[in-house]
Design an enzyme around this catalytic site. Structure first.
Site, short mmCIF file in Angstrom:
data_model
loop_
_atom_site.label_atom_id
_atom_site.label_comp_id
_atom_site.label_asym_id
_atom_site.label_seq_id
_atom_site.Cartn_x
_atom_site.Cartn_y
_atom_site.Cartn_z
N ASP A 67 105.18 122.99 48.61
CA ASP A 67 104.38 124.11 49.10
C ASP A 67 104.49 124.30 50.61
O ASP A 67 105.01 123.44 51.32
CB ASP A 67 102.91 123.94 48.67
CG ASP A 67 102.39 122.53 48.90
OD1 ASP A 67 103.03 121.76 49.63
OD2 ASP A 67 101.34 122.20 48.33
N ASN A 136 89.84 118.87 44.09
CA ASN A 136 89.45 119.67 42.91
C ASN A 136 90.52 119.58 41.81
O ASN A 136 90.51 120.36 40.87
CB ASN A 136 89.21 121.13 43.31
CG ASN A 136 90.44 121.77 43.94
OD1 ASN A 136 91.51 121.18 43.98
ND2 ASN A 136 90.28 122.99 44.44
N HIS A 138 93.81 119.96 42.26
CA HIS A 138 95.02 120.78 42.43
C HIS A 138 96.26 119.91 42.65
O HIS A 138 96.17 118.81 43.18
CB HIS A 138 94.86 121.86 43.50
CG HIS A 138 94.84 121.41 44.93
ND1 HIS A 138 93.91 121.85 45.83
CD2 HIS A 138 95.65 120.58 45.62
CE1 HIS A 138 94.16 121.32 47.01
NE2 HIS A 138 95.21 120.54 46.90
N GLU A 143 95.62 125.76 42.50
CA GLU A 143 94.18 125.56 42.43
C GLU A 143 93.68 125.74 40.99
O GLU A 143 94.38 126.32 40.16
CB GLU A 143 93.49 126.60 43.34
CG GLU A 143 93.86 126.51 44.81
CD GLU A 143 93.11 125.40 45.55
OE1 GLU A 143 92.78 124.36 44.95
OE2 GLU A 143 92.85 125.60 46.75
C1 GLP Z 1 97.22 119.58 50.03
C2 GLP Z 1 98.65 119.55 49.49
C3 GLP Z 1 98.73 118.73 48.20
C4 GLP Z 1 98.06 117.38 48.42
C5 GLP Z 1 96.61 117.59 48.78
C6 GLP Z 1 95.85 116.30 48.96
O1 GLP Z 1 96.45 120.46 49.33
N1 GLP Z 1 99.12 120.87 49.22
O2 GLP Z 1 100.09 118.58 47.83
O3 GLP Z 1 98.17 116.60 47.24
O4 GLP Z 1 96.58 118.32 50.01
O5 GLP Z 1 96.02 115.81 50.25
P1 GLP Z 1 95.63 114.36 50.69
O6 GLP Z 1 96.72 113.48 50.21
O7 GLP Z 1 95.59 114.44 52.18
O8 GLP Z 1 94.33 114.03 50.09
#
Ligand code: GLP
Length: 222
Positions: A67, A136, A138, A143
């Site tokens: 992404d 959440n 995702h 989402e």
């Molecule tokens: C963002 C990214 C996801 C990632 C999520 C969780 O939303 N697009 O790919 O899994 O953050 O991030 P973290 O690992 O910092 O909790």
């Protein structure tokens, strides 16, 4: 599905890096699906150490990232493009032209989604997809929704995701509200998926993802 327990973040990161390393060793021209966020940083550090020790060669590896924020140019220090360069790419021998990420500055959103899907197709799919999980549920930036998305799409981020990301930005206005993300179908077509989860704050959503019903309301449940 296999669940591999780790005793702490570092242990998880080392184990995840070992799995990715095995993929790179066994298939040196693998297509790796890569993720951002705080979770994979330790994994990338371990991969860099393995590379520095002479155990890994990324010269034929191709990568596709999940992404990118809409509106952030490459080189912006909050873009995922920048994140990948800083946390992995500039430390290993991957060729710049072999790593791909959606273009956050694309003028035509639909065209960019199509382009990214065609790119994934042209690489003949992803061998190993690394994933984190949002609070959440995702994955990528898919989402909670009424349906599982198919190809790359432009997502309006939920307030909870914007809130979770606010730690990286100076003000609310600076936080991107939209992002391009690989779709759930594309993610699921990867030949292997490695989902890394760490920390108490993720415990509840992890339980829901694994033990709860398979539903697009909890994207990781799939
Ligand atoms: C963002 C990214 C996801 C990632 C999520 C969780 O939303 N697009 O790919 O899994 O953050 O991030 P973290 O690992 O910092 O909790």
């Amino acid at each position: 599905m296999r669940i591999i327990k780790a005793k702490d973040y570092n242990d998880m990161s080392r184990k995840a890096a070992n799995i990715i390393a095995a993929q790179v060793i066994m298939k040196p021209d693998s297509v790796l699906g890569l993720a951002t966020g705080s979770t994979p940083i330790g994994t990338y550090k371990h991969l860099i150490s393995l590379y520095q020790a002479g155990d890994l060669d990324f010269s034929e590896i191709r990568t596709v990232n999940l992404d990118e924020y809409k509106g952030l140019p490459k080189g912006n220090d909050q873009s995922y493009d920048y994140f990948m360069k800083e946390n992995l790419f500039k430390h290993i021998n991957i060729k710049e032209e072999n790593s791909y990420i959606p273009d956050g500055m694309a003028e035509d959103d639909e065209e960019e989604c199509r382009r990214y899907d065609q790119l994934i197709d042209s690489l003949k799919g992803v061998d190993l997809q690394l994933l984190g999980i949002g609070l959440n549920g995702h994955i990528g930036f898919n989402e909670p929704n009424d349906v599982f998305s198919k190809g790359t799409n432009l997502i309006k981020l939920t307030e909870s995701t914007i809130e979770a990301n606010s730690r990286f930005f100076e003000s609310y206005d600076d936080i991107p509200k939209y992002a391009f993300t690989m779709g759930i179908k594309s993610i699921m077509q990867a030949r292997k998926i490695l989902l890394c989860v760490s920390g108490k704050s993720k415990a509840e959503i992890l339980k829901e993802s694994i033990e709860g019903p398979i539903t697009p309301q909890v994207p990781a449940s799939i």
